[in-house]
Design a protein around this motif. Structure first.
Motif, PDB file in Angstrom:
ATOM      1  N   LYS A  12      42.038  22.590  26.925  1.00 50.74           N
ATOM      2  CA  LYS A  12      40.681  22.410  27.413  1.00 50.74           C
ATOM      3  C   LYS A  12      40.685  21.251  28.398  1.00 50.74           C
ATOM      4  CE  LYS A  12      37.184  21.198  24.827  1.00 50.74           C
ATOM      5  NZ  LYS A  12      35.810  21.308  25.241  1.00 50.74           N
ATOM      6  N   GLN A  13      39.810  21.322  29.370  1.00 51.35           N
ATOM      7  CA  GLN A  13      39.780  20.227  30.322  1.00 51.35           C
ATOM      8  C   GLN A  13      39.153  18.987  29.703  1.00 51.35           C
ATOM      9  OE1 GLN A  13      37.674  21.650  33.724  1.00 51.35           O
ATOM     10  NE2 GLN A  13      38.557  23.640  33.425  1.00 51.35           N
ATOM     11  N   LEU A  31      37.470  25.493  22.566  1.00 49.96           N
ATOM     12  CA  LEU A  31      37.697  26.725  23.292  1.00 49.96           C
ATOM     13  C   LEU A  31      38.663  27.591  22.496  1.00 49.96           C
ATOM     14  CD1 LEU A  31      37.108  28.046  25.973  1.00 49.96           C
ATOM     15  CD2 LEU A  31      39.144  26.943  26.866  1.00 49.96           C
ATOM     16  N   SER A  55      38.081  30.686  30.886  1.00 57.05           N
ATOM     17  CA  SER A  55      37.176  30.146  31.892  1.00 57.05           C
ATOM     18  C   SER A  55      37.521  28.721  32.233  1.00 57.05           C
ATOM     19  CB  SER A  55      35.762  30.224  31.389  1.00 57.05           C
ATOM     20  OG  SER A  55      35.658  29.554  30.173  1.00 57.05           O
ATOM     21  N   ASP A  97      35.529  18.383  34.952  1.00 54.04           N
ATOM     22  CA  ASP A  97      34.317  18.927  34.360  1.00 54.04           C
ATOM     23  C   ASP A  97      33.115  18.516  35.206  1.00 54.04           C
ATOM     24  OD1 ASP A  97      32.172  19.579  32.818  1.00 54.04           O
ATOM     25  OD2 ASP A  97      32.805  18.434  31.051  1.00 54.04           O
ATOM     26  N   GLU A 152      32.575  25.037  29.462  1.00 55.29           N
ATOM     27  CA  GLU A 152      33.516  25.686  30.377  1.00 55.29           C
ATOM     28  C   GLU A 152      32.822  26.777  31.189  1.00 55.29           C
ATOM     29  OE1 GLU A 152      34.156  25.007  27.239  1.00 55.29           O
ATOM     30  OE2 GLU A 152      35.742  23.507  27.482  1.00 55.29           O
ATOM     31  N   ASN A 159      30.501  25.253  33.701  1.00 55.48           N
ATOM     32  CA  ASN A 159      31.323  24.782  34.799  1.00 55.48           C
ATOM     33  C   ASN A 159      31.705  25.906  35.741  1.00 55.48           C
ATOM     34  OD1 ASN A 159      32.197  22.073  35.262  1.00 55.48           O
ATOM     35  ND2 ASN A 159      32.909  22.054  33.155  1.00 55.48           N
TER      36      ASN A 159
END
Lengths: 268, 579
Positions: free
Chosen positions: A248-249, A262, A268, B244, B405, B408
């Motif tokens: 995950k970012q 996630l 995504s 993000d 996510e 985003n």
């Protein structure tokens, strides 16, 4: 991977095709009594049902005292070279070999660690999640055999039920008589550690290929079996095992996001 | 089994360990160095370690890294804090790593390796430790790189730093050694990067024009090096560089399109927040808003009063420079008072209670201290009408608890489309400036791209501009005119010129290769022929130096022509030309 090899259409080189179950080196020095692939694994492979079994990948770590020939051993197999003056490993070297086992692609990661005491502290993170632990010693150096218990303990602690091997390297330097002396001690050690014993020579290549084929056969069989059984019990679709995660970012940037983990199939 | 042994090719000397690859060569494809910065009670911030040891940093670079590796506001930052910064490289360095030439040619322009800047990716730890005088452990591990792979290096430093803080130097040594085994970043490739016992999988993006070429090459030779890149990995990073953006802008969402305009036209923007984590993310998010367009001015995800550019950037003698600064020190509220656009981001309280986005813009002058309310402080009037649909969609997402996510992805896609609507007419116009194929003659110099004429361009958008598409209504012409004065336009135009001229050079070369030069020289003066030979030689070396893609066969043909022409000359002249 290397220039001189014939590569088959599925990206696995010809000499990495495993079609029969490699046997143990010494029948009295192995806890693994399997003589063949499990019937379930065989039928899954032949019916091409392995697509649902997740990513077929195995992680191996090789550990042992300084200059017992760990890197030479790996290089003999991965690159078919031998260099006596190979430099000491800094930290850890990394190799990837692709196999085709029963026509199923299988990836074997080899983490070749440094034997120096100063790298001991970092070892745990490298051992984490290993499926195969290879402890190497020098057949000509008694001391290196004395340390194998400690190496096995350290490496296995961070792995989950790994397949264990004890490798005696530099077989070429010993006469048959001298070898017999050390062999009985090595077999004892292997049995004590619950590991399978092999005597090899990185220099001549003796038993190197056989060893790696044995290692991938065993790990492939046990991993496939485990996953085939878990996919049967768990009905929900799942990719991979818990070795694989999608990063995950910025996971640790904003506290609130942490709750919304996630799923690994979300891209995504 | 035995047959296999015989069949196997003998060990090739350069097969396993290529002698041309020196230790740290591969490392430097990715990182310049790793630094450990500590807080010395006597000296303040001090560089404790630079790894690998042979890497040199100038005193100025060291000082900047030291100050930027620690939070500079009094907000605490207990525990672990991650952020990144960007500093100017001191002049006189080798401008670029060798492998980055090819990388820069094929990667998206906005991801090119930096020529004059370094990024620093920081992991700062501040914990209570009774064994240390004053009772605190305060240390940072910093990865220094020229590549803008923010997501990747933030991830990498978060793996290495805790290991290093727990186990000391060997872990840094081992981690750097892991990086020294990473394959070269080649745009379009999916790479597996070993890192402390696990493997990170990343995809290196490439330019759209390149991706076509690659896929055709790939399918042609399926069993080539591709085998290297299909190995499953432990951890898959969804992106090398994306941050993000949604969380960064959550508190100021209604103004996000205005911010896009400000970034596009290169206006000075200051981002003020309490922690460097928030500023660095917000600044990076701003810069990424205009992707795939490259933001061409300077930007500093985190900037302190100790920075060597502090005076230059905060002077009140001149208008503020067209840059983006992220600051945390309350002192900047005063120093940057004269800046036209200030974004104040409050504490990140997460999406849980969905803070009410602030609708009103505030006058820049009303910002007196850093304690001011979150919001966008500006007098700027946007050219385009606010797009309410995207806002509604995002607010809906908050209600239905859509994952960050996904929010985003929606936001990113929206701005990608907006930027593309803006850029497509420009790309189309540039294409119209290309000389016609039939104007390329082997007997004349290569034609050049016609110059960009803003008025001529604006005429073209009257009947095919973005105002006719459903994206956003407003004064597009006004926006274009502002854009033309920005460094972003300059950078984009320069790149287009370079690409076009290189293409023209290549076409010209092809024409030259195919021309029947031996016929042409019949009846020509000796001096003209010599001139021709010299010009061809110049072209060949130019082509080699600039990696102009001309077929090998064509080049061979040209070389044959050359030899033919030379041999038709008198012998004394021949020997002169051969030297």
């Amino acid at each position: 991977m290397s220039a001189g090899r014939t590569v088959l259409s599925n990206n696995v080189s010809k000499d990495r095709v495993v079609s029969k179950f490699e046997q143990a080196y010494h029948a009295d020095a192995t806890p693994y009594q399997k003589m063949n692939f499990h019937p379930k694994v065989k039928s899954a492979c032949s019916e091409n049902r392995t697509g649902t079994v997740g990513l077929k990948i195995s992680k191996a770590v090789i550990v042992g005292d300084v200059s017992v020939g760990k890197t030479c051993f790996v290089n003999r197999f991965c690159h078919d070279v031998f260099d006596r003056d190979y430099k000491a490993t800094i930290g850890v070297d990394f190799e990837v070999e692709k196999f085709s086992i029963l026509s199923t692609n299988f990836t074997f990661q080899i983490w070749d660690t440094a034997g120096q005491e100063r790298f001991k502290c970092i070892a745990a993170s490298y051992y984490r999640g290993a499926n195969v632990v290879i402890v190497a010693f020098d057949l000509t150096e008694e001391d290196s055999l004395n340390n194998v218990d400690r190496w096995m303990e350290d490496a296995s602690e961070n792995a989950s039920e790994p397949i264990k091997f004890l490798i005696g390297n530099k077989r070429d330097l010993l006469s048959d008589a001298a070898y017999e002396d050390i062999e009985s001690r090595a077999v004892d050690a292997a049995n004590r550690l619950g590991a399978e014993y092999w005597a090899v020579s990185a220099k001549t290549g003796e038993n190197v290929r056989e060893f790696f084929f044995r290692a991938v056969s065993l790990t492939f069989d046990s991993q496939m079996l485990k996953e085939l059984e878990s996919t049967r019990t768990v009905s929900s679709k799942q990719i991979g095992n818990d070795l694989i995660s999608l990063q995950k970012q910025n996971t640790n940037l904003y506290e609130a996001q942490k709750k919304k983990k996630l799923k690994c199939c979300d891209t995504s | 089994m035995e047959e296999d042994h015989i069949e196997r090719a003998p060990a090739d000397e350069n097969m396993a360990i290529s002698p041309t690859i020196l230790p740290w060569d591969k490392f430097s494809n990715w990182l310049h160095c790793a630094c450990v910065v500590t807080f010395d009670l006597e000296l303040g911030q001090a560089m404790e370690l630079i790894y690998p040891g042979h890497i040199k940093l100038t005193e100025k670079e060291k000082m900047n890294i030291c100050y930027l590796s620690f939070p500079d506001s009094n907000s605490g930052c207990m525990g672990n804090t991650q952020f990144h910064f960007r500093i100017r490289q001191c002049p006189g360095r080798k401008p670029i790593v060798r492998s980055h030439h090819q990388y820069n040619r094929d990667c998206p322009v906005s991801l090119q390796s930096e020529n004059a800047y370094y990024y620093g990716f920081v992991y700062f730890r501040q914990t209570k430790d009774r064994t240390i005088r004053r009772g605190y452990f305060q240390k940072s591990l910093v990865l220094v790189s020229k590549l803008p792979f923010v997501a990747l290096f933030n991830q990498v430093v978060s793996i290495i730093a805790p290991e290093y803080f727990d186990n000391g130097e060997p872990s840094l040594e081992a981690a750097c050694h892991d990086i020294d085994q990473w394959p070269t970043p080649i745009p379009g490739d999916t790479l597996n990067l070993p890192m402390m016992g696990s493997v990170l999988q990343v995809k290196i993006p490439c330019r759209p024009t390149v991706s076509d070429k690659i896929s055709s090459v790939r399918s042609a030779s399926k069993n080539g090096s591709q085998s290297l890149h299909t190995i499953p990995a432990h951890t898959i990073l969804p992106s090398l560089f994306e941050v993000d953006i949604y969380s960064s802008f959550q508190s100021i969402l209604p103004h996000i399109q205005l911010l896009w305009e400000l970034v596009l036209i290169g206006e000075p923007i200051a981002v003020m927040a309490a922690s460097p984590t928030v500023t660095s993310n917000t600044v990076q998010a701003l810069v990424n808003l205009i992707a795939p367009l490259k933001y061409c001015s300077d930007f500093r995800p985190y900037f302190t009063i100790h920075d060597s550019e502090f005076k230059e950037y905060t002077t009140k003698v001149q208008a503020p420079p067209p840059i983006i600064l992220g600051v945390t020190n309350p002192f900047f509220a005063k120093t940057l008072q004269h800046w036209p656009h200030i974004i104040r981001i409050g504490e990140m309280n997460g999406g849980a209670s969905s803070p009410k986005p602030l609708n009103k813009l505030k006058k820049a002058s009303s910002l007196k201290t850093l304690d001011s309310k979150p919001g966008v402080y500006t007098r700027y009037k946007s050219y385009l009408a606010k797009d309410k649909t995207i806002l509604k969609r995002l607010l809906k997402g908050v209600q239905i608890k859509r994952p960050v996510e996904a929010q985003n992805a929606i936001l990113r896609r929206h701005f990608l489309e907006l930027t593309q609507s803006f850029m497509i007419p420009l790309e189309r116009y540039i294409a119209s400036l290309m000389p016609l194929q039939r104007n390329i003659s082997p007997h004349k110099g290569p034609p050049r791209l016609r110059p960009f004429d803003p008025d001529e361009f604006l005429k073209t958008i009257e009947h095919s501009g973005p105002q006719l598409t459903p994206v956003a209504k407003g004064d597009w012409e006004g926006l274009y005119r502002r854009f033309f004065r920005s460094p972003n336009f300059e950078g984009w135009y320069h790149e287009k010129q370079r690409e076009a001229n290189q293409k023209l050079q290549a076409l010209h070369m092809e024409a030259l290769c195919c021309a029947n030069l031996q016929d042409w020289i019949v009846g020509k003066e000796e001096v003209e022929i010599v001139d021709l030979i010299l010009r061809i030689r110049e072209k060949l070396s130019f082509a080699a130096a600039h990696q102009i893609v001309v077929g090998k066969e064509s080049l061979l043909k040209l070389q044959n022509h050359m030899d033919g022409i030379v041999s038709s000359l008198p012998e004394d002249l021949q020997s002169v030309l051969k030297t």
